[in-house]
Design an enzyme around this catalytic site. Sequence first.
Site, short mmCIF file in Angstrom:
data_model
loop_
_atom_site.label_atom_id
_atom_site.label_comp_id
_atom_site.label_asym_id
_atom_site.label_seq_id
_atom_site.Cartn_x
_atom_site.Cartn_y
_atom_site.Cartn_z
N CYS A 176 -7.44 -8.69 9.63
CA CYS A 176 -8.88 -8.59 9.56
C CYS A 176 -9.52 -9.60 10.18
CB CYS A 176 -9.19 -7.93 8.26
SG CYS A 176 -9.23 -9.37 7.07
N ASP A 234 3.34 -8.54 -3.36
CA ASP A 234 2.28 -9.65 -3.53
C ASP A 234 2.75 -10.97 -4.14
OD1 ASP A 234 -1.05 -9.19 -2.37
OD2 ASP A 234 -0.67 -10.73 -4.28
N GLY A 261 -4.49 -2.98 -2.71
CA GLY A 261 -3.60 -1.72 -2.57
C GLY A 261 -4.07 -0.38 -1.65
N ASP A 296 6.96 -14.07 -2.60
CA ASP A 296 6.53 -14.51 -1.28
C ASP A 296 6.73 -13.82 0.02
OD1 ASP A 296 5.47 -16.21 0.73
OD2 ASP A 296 6.48 -18.23 0.04
N LYS A 340 -3.72 0.18 1.45
CA LYS A 340 -2.63 0.76 2.40
C LYS A 340 -1.45 1.36 1.50
CE LYS A 340 -4.14 -2.39 5.83
NZ LYS A 340 -5.29 -3.00 5.16
N ALA A 395 -1.87 -6.28 -2.27
CA ALA A 395 -3.18 -5.91 -3.00
C ALA A 395 -4.67 -6.18 -2.22
CB ALA A 395 -3.06 -7.02 -3.99
N CYS A 411 2.02 -8.23 1.25
CA CYS A 411 0.62 -8.80 0.92
C CYS A 411 -0.30 -7.51 0.67
CB CYS A 411 0.02 -9.60 2.12
SG CYS A 411 1.10 -10.72 2.63
#
Length: 464
Positions: free
Chosen positions: A391, A296, A279, A322, A281, A277, A275
Amino acid sequence: MPPPGEKVRRKTPHRTPQHGKPRKPEPAPLPPGLAVREAAVRLIAAVLIEHHSLDEVLAKELTSSPLEPRDRALARLIAATVLRRRGELEAVLTPFLEKPLPARQGNLWPILLAGTAQLLFLDTPPHAAVGLAVEQTRHDRRARNFDRLVNALLRRVTREGAAALEGVDAAKLNIPAWLYARWERAYGPETAHRIAQAVLAEAALDVTVKSEPELWAERLGGIVLPTGSVRLHSSGRIDALPGFEEGAWWVQDAAAALPARLLGDVAGRTVVDMCAAPGGKTAELAAAGAKVTALDLSAARLGRLTQNLARLKLEATLVEADAAAWNPGHTFDAVLLDAPCTATGTIRRHPDILHLKREGDLVALAELQSRMLDNAANLVAPAGLLVYCTCSLEPEEGAEQIARFLARNDGFERVAIEAGESGISPDWLTQAGELRTLPFHLQSDQPQLSGMDGFFAARLRRRG
């Protein structure tokens, strides 16, 4: 009568040579500042009425807008203030209404919210806020009959609005009741109230630098945070700041920069960023020398990631797939999973979350996170590390997710995060050694330089 044999010449109206019709008068120029307010109202309506994300409508509304960058920023500020302070704004406006507004009202309510926000929170001169709101109403086909009502209501807000807000609990008033109740259960009344207060403030601009943070803090007019991120005193146009073109840094909240660092020294090691995007990290890992695979589901988001890596002069292998099912046929030294979540830790930056998320979203997201986490575990080599993060402030998307994972996967163990690691404060750690930042953490004597996103992260190791 004309003389016999003479033809009668009839007078015809003057016709333009191009279309044969009278020319229409040129439209009157818009009053100064009206275009900005109309853009702000369109943003507000797109979120509150059409239920689109603010980032989505910003991209459509302002990217191709003829507005100057400064005016675009003002339109976004007005919209974000309305989304952040909607509870207070409606608490002021609603008692002033003698009867409910009709269903077919165009953008009347967003116009009133925007005008009230300017009067109460943005220090806009009353004549400008009121006058432009009235003009907006007259330009709205469905709202134009309410111009006198708008004038009267906003003039009353000018006189009585500030007094109406005295003594109200702004922190509690602006947070949806279901969300505030969750925070009270998870963190207790005092901490919940501090979280709610913190998310009402606009977030500072943080950047992650490739190297020499002290140098870039000086060049950008900012400070180096204990975590190593650079926090700017003011933002302005991102692409106009020093170092942008040469790819010396990228925008990334200080809390969001921590999970990748929990993998330790990744130089020369294989790491998959699931996952990935947009970007941030991925860039951290690549800049640290890792051999990164960035995964992604969205081709569009991978396109933006490609552009970001090109600007930063960093490399990664990009895969459209996925994260809950991807199987490359081999394992990696480390896996970083920043899973999709309710994002309630980022309300400071994304106030539309207050109006778009529902408590029921948690069930589906927690199930998706669980499937992604199980698949991520399959990609970790023996003795390799897995960092899971979100988050979100919600326990189901953080500590409870990890507890359930460890209960069904005895091949993994928790590797406690320690205070001081990557500048992490003891206050940001749980008793289990997991990262739990809150929006009021990282306080400064300057309020505009305080706070960080709410993040959860856990570090796990696959048993050898």
